[in-house]
Design a protein around this motif. Structure first.
Motif, short mmCIF file in Angstrom:
data_model
loop_
_atom_site.label_atom_id
_atom_site.label_comp_id
_atom_site.label_asym_id
_atom_site.label_seq_id
_atom_site.Cartn_x
_atom_site.Cartn_y
_atom_site.Cartn_z
N VAL A 130 1.36 -1.21 -0.23
CA VAL A 130 -0.37 -0.09 0.05
C VAL A 130 0.75 1.29 0.02
CG1 VAL A 130 -1.67 1.23 1.00
CG2 VAL A 130 -1.42 -1.14 1.37
N MET A 131 0.71 2.03 -1.24
CA MET A 131 1.68 3.00 -1.01
C MET A 131 1.04 4.78 -0.48
SD MET A 131 4.05 1.69 -5.03
CE MET A 131 2.45 2.44 -5.66
N GLU A 132 1.88 5.62 -0.67
CA GLU A 132 0.96 6.72 0.15
C GLU A 132 2.14 7.97 -1.10
OE1 GLU A 132 1.60 9.94 3.84
OE2 GLU A 132 1.96 7.66 4.12
N GLY A 133 1.38 8.63 -1.68
CA GLY A 133 1.88 9.78 -2.31
C GLY A 133 2.32 11.04 -1.69
N ALA A 134 2.87 12.38 -1.82
CA ALA A 134 3.13 13.30 -1.11
C ALA A 134 2.67 15.02 -1.44
CB ALA A 134 5.08 13.02 -0.66
N GLY A 135 2.10 15.36 -0.86
CA GLY A 135 0.76 16.70 -1.00
C GLY A 135 0.05 16.03 -2.09
N SER A 136 0.21 16.75 -3.54
CA SER A 136 -0.76 16.30 -4.70
C SER A 136 0.30 16.61 -5.92
CB SER A 136 -2.20 18.07 -4.47
OG SER A 136 -1.92 17.97 -6.04
N PRO A 137 -0.77 15.08 -6.10
CA PRO A 137 0.15 14.70 -8.00
C PRO A 137 0.17 16.41 -8.78
CG PRO A 137 -2.18 14.30 -7.69
CD PRO A 137 -1.80 14.37 -6.24
N ALA A 138 -0.95 17.09 -8.73
CA ALA A 138 -1.21 18.00 -8.84
C ALA A 138 0.27 19.03 -9.07
CB ALA A 138 -3.10 18.60 -9.41
N GLU A 139 0.69 19.41 -8.36
CA GLU A 139 2.01 20.43 -8.48
C GLU A 139 2.61 20.19 -8.96
OE1 GLU A 139 1.64 21.68 -6.01
OE2 GLU A 139 0.69 21.26 -4.25
N ILE A 140 2.65 21.31 -10.34
CA ILE A 140 2.71 21.12 -11.66
C ILE A 140 3.75 21.79 -11.47
CG2 ILE A 140 2.65 23.16 -13.76
CD1 ILE A 140 -0.47 23.73 -13.52
N ASN A 141 4.76 22.43 -10.71
CA ASN A 141 6.33 22.65 -10.36
C ASN A 141 6.38 21.72 -10.32
OD1 ASN A 141 5.29 22.82 -8.03
ND2 ASN A 141 7.11 24.50 -6.98
N LEU A 142 6.33 20.74 -9.64
CA LEU A 142 7.12 19.41 -9.58
C LEU A 142 7.34 18.51 -9.96
CD1 LEU A 142 6.33 19.32 -5.28
CD2 LEU A 142 8.30 20.78 -6.36
N LYS A 143 6.40 18.69 -10.71
CA LYS A 143 5.80 17.08 -11.42
C LYS A 143 6.98 16.43 -12.59
CE LYS A 143 1.90 16.46 -13.35
NZ LYS A 143 0.30 16.29 -14.02
N GLU A 144 7.69 17.15 -12.96
CA GLU A 144 8.96 17.56 -13.92
C GLU A 144 10.40 15.80 -13.06
OE1 GLU A 144 13.32 18.52 -15.62
OE2 GLU A 144 11.46 20.30 -15.23
N ASN A 145 10.14 14.46 -13.32
CA ASN A 145 10.79 14.07 -12.66
C ASN A 145 10.32 13.46 -11.31
OD1 ASN A 145 12.86 13.60 -15.27
ND2 ASN A 145 13.68 15.83 -13.55
N ASP A 146 9.22 13.10 -11.54
CA ASP A 146 8.14 12.80 -10.30
C ASP A 146 8.42 11.53 -9.80
OD1 ASP A 146 6.43 12.38 -7.84
OD2 ASP A 146 5.33 12.19 -9.40
N ILE A 147 8.78 11.51 -8.35
CA ILE A 147 9.43 9.92 -7.90
C ILE A 147 8.21 9.29 -6.75
CG2 ILE A 147 11.95 9.87 -8.53
CD1 ILE A 147 12.68 10.50 -5.68
N VAL A 148 7.19 10.78 -6.04
CA VAL A 148 6.83 10.09 -4.92
C VAL A 148 5.10 10.09 -5.37
CG1 VAL A 148 6.19 12.25 -4.66
CG2 VAL A 148 6.27 10.90 -3.01
N ASN A 149 4.66 10.87 -6.64
CA ASN A 149 2.92 10.44 -7.05
C ASN A 149 2.77 9.91 -8.24
OD1 ASN A 149 1.59 12.00 -5.22
ND2 ASN A 149 3.27 13.94 -5.07
N MET A 150 2.95 10.56 -9.23
CA MET A 150 2.16 9.47 -10.48
C MET A 150 3.56 9.28 -11.20
SD MET A 150 -0.88 9.40 -11.12
CE MET A 150 -2.69 9.82 -10.81
N GLY A 151 4.50 9.30 -10.28
CA GLY A 151 5.92 8.79 -11.28
C GLY A 151 6.15 8.25 -10.85
N LEU A 152 5.94 7.71 -9.64
CA LEU A 152 6.24 6.06 -8.92
C LEU A 152 5.01 5.57 -9.17
CD1 LEU A 152 7.49 4.61 -6.57
CD2 LEU A 152 6.23 5.58 -4.60
N ALA A 153 3.34 5.70 -8.37
CA ALA A 153 2.86 4.85 -9.56
C ALA A 153 3.24 4.30 -10.77
CB ALA A 153 1.48 5.65 -10.25
N LYS A 154 3.70 5.24 -11.80
CA LYS A 154 3.87 4.60 -13.60
C LYS A 154 5.27 3.39 -12.90
CE LYS A 154 2.85 8.85 -15.72
NZ LYS A 154 2.93 9.71 -16.03
N LEU A 155 6.14 3.85 -12.05
CA LEU A 155 7.24 3.38 -12.09
C LEU A 155 7.12 1.60 -11.75
CD1 LEU A 155 9.92 3.75 -12.61
CD2 LEU A 155 10.18 3.41 -9.80
N VAL A 156 5.84 1.42 -10.82
CA VAL A 156 5.00 0.26 -10.76
C VAL A 156 4.27 -0.26 -10.94
CG1 VAL A 156 6.67 0.49 -7.70
CG2 VAL A 156 4.75 0.76 -8.29
#
Length: 499
Positions: A130-156
């Protein structure tokens, strides 16, 4: 290969951590081996594992809910803010250095192999992660190279449930706005919406849910009520910081700008007739029965803050009237001097509160270890602690030296096989490096009872918690029961089957 599911939120403090803990408990109750996972956590509340590695406390709570031993694999990256623009970066439980936010933003993509390896290790024993994200996946300024929200969901390749907080208002805009800002492949990954912290009659919400499902194109898989459950909340937005009421036994915790491990004192909130307040000014301090100086990520900076806003003088005026207890950084502040020859924090040296006969030198290497031992013969109001067993963990950058004749406790020394002294006391001023010291056995109860006796009031022994671990187990079960009533668990299990 493990099945995985991810909880993401529309904002910080939407309730992600608690939902992950509850799902871990449910899956464990249903007979599955389950583990939590958060690739990157930013928090000043941390924990030391049995092998001496540091991780975020949220994943510790989730591991406890799952009935397993916490492992640094559950939180391979921990960021501990040192100021408004930088953090100490901890990877696989060990400090790799301090980084400015911009530097870390560039560096973080290099940590993807670390995240994948940690996840792979969890897969060796867990049927469900069971995985937990951080903050919001819609933080536009942080989405590049995301490793904790959608980037992680895609990774696994994990399905996502998106949770919004109705208690703070605007939950429909939260959920729909977040969906609108996601890329098409990210939207497809969101399999359901959750409304959290609802108060009132759910039937009144039904028209809104219909509209939300229509416009969002996703089912609402749960409306979770606002729950009165005593489970640690590591988020700095915690509502406990806003409490101002006082009870017959009043405990005040100094709320440093860089306060760390404030969960050390959660147990006191479970006693009737006891108030636990977090104070930021001399005016707020008042005349409490006990003043706690907690841990700090920047001991010298927070001591300077106390000096400038008058809290130092206010605390010193309470000597003799209030019991004063320092933990970790707070313990260092109570001493005569803090020196920083390696510029770990501010550099140079600084006078302490001069309430304990110790001097502290900040070191480059961090002490990280779980500890067990016993209180020595202690005098003053807290003499009732004498001889009691102690357990917890140390996590600090400094070494404090002083008069060992007034040491607070003896701890088993893993390196020498003997014992080492921890902490000191002088009259009713006490200091220790041990986090979690109040959680063990009946120590918190003994402290409350001693404060009541000093004040000349009777304390009903039936009102106190004698076994905090058992109490927390009951809270995890209560959380699971509430979530089973509120979530469509059949739908969630179908998501896992399809993952």
């Amino acid at each position: 290969m493990s099945k995985s599911i991810m909880i993401q939120g529309t904002m910080s403090n939407a309730g992600k951590s608690l939902l992950v803990a509850g799902l871990c408990r449910i899956f464990a109750q249903d007979g599955y081996s389950v583990a939590p996972f958060k690739s990157q956590n930013m928090a000043l509340n941390s924990y030391i594992t049995k092998d001496g590695l540091e991780m975020g406390r949220a994943q510790v709570i989730q591991a406890q809910a799952a009935g397993i031993e916490p492992s640094v694999c559950m939180n391979p990256i921990l960021l501990k803010p040192t100021n408004d623009t930088g953090s100490q970066v901890i990877v696989n439980g060990e400090v790799i250095g301090n980084m400015a936010a911009r530097d870390y933003f560039t560096y973080k993509k290099e940590l993807i192999p670390v995240i994948k390896e940690a996840y792979k290790k969890l897969e060796e024993t867990a049927e469900i992660i069971v995985m937990e994200g951080a903050g919001s996946p819609a933080e536009i300024n942080l989405k590049e190279n995301d490793i904790v929200n959608m980037g992680l969901a895609k990774l696994v390749d994990a399905p996502v449930l998106l949770v919004g907080d109705i208690d703070r208002g605007g939950v429909f805009a939260q959920l729909l706005g977040t969906m609108m800002l996601l890329e098409e492949d990210e939207k497809a990954r969101v399999k359901g919406l959750i409304i959290n912290k609802f108060r009132g009659d759910k039937s009144i919400l039904d028209p809104g849910i219909e509209m939300l499902e229509e416009k969002g194109g996703r089912p609402v898989v749960g409306v979770i009520p606002y729950m009165n459950i005593a489970i640690e909340d590591e988020d700095s937005l915690s509502t406990r910081f806003d409490k101002r009421d006082t009870c017959p036994i009043d405990i005040a915790v100094i709320r440093f700008p860089r306060i760390s491990n404030f969960t050390d004192f959660d147990i006191f909130e479970q006693f009737s007739g006891v108030s636990l307040r977090y104070v930021k000014s001399a005016k707020e301090l008042g005349g409490p029965d006990m003043i706690i100086l907690p841990g700090s990520k920047n001991t010298m900076g927070d001591l300077c803050w106390m000096r400038q806003n008058g809290l130092e003088a206010a605390v010193k005026k309470r000597v003799g009237d209030s019991v004063i207890f320092g933990i970790c950084g707070g313990y260092q502040m109570l001493g005569e001097k803090i020196t920083d020859p390696f510029s770990v924090e501010e550099g140079g040296s600084m006078r302490g509160l001069e309430l304990l006969a110790i001097e502290t030198e900040l070191k480059r290497e961090k002490t990280r270890t779980q500890v067990v031992g016993k209180f020595q013969e202690v005098k003053g109001v807290l003499s009732t602690l004498s001889g009691r067993e102690i357990a917890g963990y140390e996590i600090h950058m400094g070494v404090s030296k002083g008069n060992e004749r007034n040491s607070l406790s003896l701890l088993a020394d893993k390196e020498s096989g003997g014992y080492k002294v921890d902490g000191v006391y002088k009259e009713n001023v006490y200091g220790s490096y041990v986090h979690g010291v109040f959680d063990h056995g009946e120590i918190a109860f003994a402290v409350i009872k001693a404060l009541a006796e000093k004040k000349g009031i009777a304390y009903d022994e039936s009102d106190g918690i004698r076994d905090y671990a058992a109490f927390k187990e009951r809270q995890y079960d209560k959380l699971a029961d509430e979530l089973r009533k509120s979530l469509d668990m059949d739908y969630i299990y179908r998501l896992l089957e399809q993952a």
